[in-house]
Design an enzyme around this catalytic site. Structure first.
Site, PDB file in Angstrom:
ATOM      1  N   TYR A 145      81.014 -63.490 -56.851  1.00 43.78           N
ATOM      2  CA  TYR A 145      79.990 -64.429 -56.456  1.00 43.78           C
ATOM      3  C   TYR A 145      79.799 -64.843 -54.782  1.00 43.78           C
ATOM      4  O   TYR A 145      78.889 -64.351 -54.263  1.00 43.78           O
ATOM      5  CB  TYR A 145      79.836 -65.459 -57.544  1.00 43.78           C
ATOM      6  N   ASN A 174      74.843 -77.734 -55.329  1.00 42.97           N
ATOM      7  CA  ASN A 174      74.898 -78.035 -56.985  1.00 42.97           C
ATOM      8  C   ASN A 174      73.345 -78.645 -57.200  1.00 42.97           C
ATOM      9  O   ASN A 174      73.083 -79.698 -56.389  1.00 42.97           O
ATOM     10  CB  ASN A 174      75.946 -78.903 -57.270  1.00 42.97           C
ATOM     11  N   PHE A 191      78.983 -81.958 -69.696  1.00 43.43           N
ATOM     12  CA  PHE A 191      79.211 -83.675 -69.849  1.00 43.43           C
ATOM     13  C   PHE A 191      78.039 -84.369 -70.884  1.00 43.43           C
ATOM     14  O   PHE A 191      78.340 -84.928 -71.674  1.00 43.43           O
ATOM     15  CB  PHE A 191      79.425 -84.204 -68.565  1.00 43.43           C
ATOM     16  N   THR A 210      85.194 -83.359 -56.011  1.00 42.60           N
ATOM     17  CA  THR A 210      83.794 -83.802 -55.728  1.00 42.60           C
ATOM     18  C   THR A 210      82.836 -82.766 -55.776  1.00 42.60           C
ATOM     19  O   THR A 210      82.947 -81.582 -55.531  1.00 42.60           O
ATOM     20  CB  THR A 210      83.792 -84.513 -54.492  1.00 42.60           C
ATOM     21  N   ASP A 272      88.765 -73.572 -57.676  1.00 39.19           N
ATOM     22  CA  ASP A 272      87.720 -74.519 -57.959  1.00 39.19           C
ATOM     23  C   ASP A 272      87.943 -75.446 -56.463  1.00 39.19           C
ATOM     24  O   ASP A 272      88.570 -76.381 -56.200  1.00 39.19           O
ATOM     25  CB  ASP A 272      88.082 -75.478 -59.109  1.00 39.19           C
TER      26      ASP A 272
HETATM   27  N1  UDP Z   1      83.877 -79.260 -64.355  1.00 38.54           N
HETATM   28  C1  UDP Z   1      84.870 -79.980 -65.428  1.00 38.54           C
HETATM   29  N2  UDP Z   1      84.396 -80.060 -66.831  1.00 38.54           N
HETATM   30  C2  UDP Z   1      83.557 -78.990 -67.270  1.00 38.54           C
HETATM   31  C3  UDP Z   1      82.824 -78.245 -66.306  1.00 38.54           C
HETATM   32  C4  UDP Z   1      83.054 -78.304 -64.975  1.00 38.54           C
HETATM   33  O1  UDP Z   1      85.322 -80.850 -65.067  1.00 38.54           O
HETATM   34  O2  UDP Z   1      83.440 -79.095 -68.411  1.00 38.54           O
HETATM   35  C5  UDP Z   1      84.486 -79.521 -63.048  1.00 38.54           C
HETATM   36  C6  UDP Z   1      84.638 -78.022 -62.334  1.00 38.54           C
HETATM   37  O3  UDP Z   1      85.917 -77.901 -62.405  1.00 38.54           O
HETATM   38  C7  UDP Z   1      84.146 -78.321 -61.093  1.00 38.54           C
HETATM   39  C8  UDP Z   1      82.828 -79.269 -61.157  1.00 38.54           C
HETATM   40  O4  UDP Z   1      83.008 -79.832 -62.502  1.00 38.54           O
HETATM   41  O5  UDP Z   1      85.340 -79.039 -60.306  1.00 38.54           O
HETATM   42  C9  UDP Z   1      81.489 -78.382 -60.998  1.00 38.54           C
HETATM   43  O6  UDP Z   1      81.972 -77.235 -61.820  1.00 38.54           O
HETATM   44  P1  UDP Z   1      80.382 -76.440 -62.103  1.00 38.54           P
HETATM   45  O7  UDP Z   1      80.889 -75.175 -62.930  1.00 38.54           O
HETATM   46  O8  UDP Z   1      79.284 -77.056 -62.734  1.00 38.54           O
HETATM   47  O9  UDP Z   1      79.874 -75.812 -60.720  1.00 38.54           O
HETATM   48  P2  UDP Z   1      80.733 -75.247 -59.384  1.00 38.54           P
HETATM   49  O10 UDP Z   1      80.235 -76.388 -58.325  1.00 38.54           O
HETATM   50  O11 UDP Z   1      82.149 -75.287 -59.394  1.00 38.54           O
HETATM   51  O12 UDP Z   1      80.023 -73.866 -59.275  1.00 38.54           O
END
Ligand code: UDP
Length: 311
Positions: A145, A174, A191, A210, A272
């Site tokens: 990606y 985001n 969540f 964050t 991540d």
């Molecule tokens: N995350 C989490 N629990 C979940 C899904 C995501 O703690 O059930 C965390 C993930 O590890 C990241 C953040 O939330 O740090 C955002 O993740 P997401 O997949 O929404 O998008 P990203 O910004 O990583 O592309």
């Protein structure tokens, strides 16, 4: 205007299409429905100014009528989706964008490419300004990606330099709101659904990482502002600089849903990003744009949508 939107059945694409139609434009939407859904188009599917083509942009786009503007959004954007078929993700990002740029060139249309905050990778500069070149693992799980989107940005600028294609490039941070896919594994749908069902909240890592979440209406306003100004090509960050840890996000969602869910801890996915927050000085200066929906307000609207969507 005659406007083409790729990814028109997706979360952002469907909101953008709806707004463009409400503003009196004609919109041709393209989507291969890989991650998008026709359900997202319920509000405007019968609008006489809207037409939809189910098509994969890795093949040249069949368009006959003259197009004035193209918003190019098509690409899976959730980590579990884009990692499922990484070759397809890279192909969509690069070949897909090439096909859309060729279309823009054929019609002399302006094209706005939606890039991503992921191009900054695990950032060593904070907040992320457009001048920062990023810190991306070129062979990691997210690279299909991140590098696909980076290559597509490069391609946009190559078309501008070589063919004078009228490009605009936006880096989307985001974004959340109604019509986020329920099952795409991203933090907001996870969540909110877990809290509404009273299930354990799946926090990855320590929860200290964050993100900065922008409400969909603010995002769409930013995309349209960038498309319709003549001063610069970008890239420009479109996101909300209000930064929050994933633990605090979980606590906020538990509070707003009056949920009895408990937070549970799970391994952090590979690469991540630890911190992410847009510097939006450029967007303020060039587009007179900044977000005006607070996280609290946006979460309440999104939670209400998920309550209804899952009932
Ligand atoms: N995350 C989490 N629990 C979940 C899904 C995501 O703690 O059930 C965390 C993930 O590890 C990241 C953040 O939330 O740090 C955002 O993740 P997401 O997949 O929404 O998008 P990203 O910004 O990583 O592309």
């Amino acid at each position: 205007m005659n406007i083409l939107v790729t990814g028109a059945a997706g979360f952002i694409g469907s909101h953008l299409t709806e707004k463009l139609l409400n503003d009196g434009n004609r919109v041709i939407g393209f989507d291969n429905l890989q991650t998008g859904s026709k359900d997202n188009q319920k509000n405007f599917i019968n609008n006489e100014n809207f037409s939809f083509v189910e098509h994969d942009i890795t093949e040249p786009l069949p368009v006959e009528e003259k197009i004035d503007q193209i918003y190019h959004l098509a690409c899976p954007a959730a980590p579990i989706h884009y990692q499922k078929d990484p070759i397809k993700t890279l192909t969509t990002a690069f070949i897909g964008t090439k096909n859309v740029l060729d279309l823009a060139r054929r019609f002399g249309a302006r094209i706005l490419y939606t890039s991503t905050s992921e191009i900054y990778g695990t950032p060593l500069e904070h907040p992320q300004h457009e001048n920062y070149w990023g810190n991306v693992n070129p062979i990691g799980l997210r690279s299909c990606y991140d590098e696909g989107k980076r290559a597509a940005e490069a391609l946009c600028f190559a078309y501008n330099r070589q063919h004078l294609t009228d490009i605009r490039v936006v880096r989307i941070f985001n974004t959340y709101g109604p019509r986020l896919a329920q099952n795409d594994g991203r933090v907001m749908p996870n969540f909110i659904n877990q809290a509404l069902k009273g299930e354990p909240i799946t926090l990855y890592g320590t929860g200290d990482q964050t993100r900065s979440f922008c409400y969909i209406d603010d995002n769409v306003r930013g995309l349209i502002a960038m498309m319709n100004q003549d001063n610069f090509l970008g890239p420009v960050n479109i996101g909300n600089p209000a930064e929050i840890t994933m633990r605090a996000l979980a606590e906020n969602i538990i509070r707003l849903t009056n949920s009895k869910s408990q937070i549970t801890y799970h391994p952090l996915p590979q690469d991540d990003p630890h911190r992410r927050k847009p510097d939006i000085t450029l967007a303020k200066e060039k587009l007179n744009w900044e977000p005006n929906v607070s996280l609290e307000e946006g979460l309440i609207k999104t939670i209400n949508y998920f309550k209804y969507a899952s009932s």
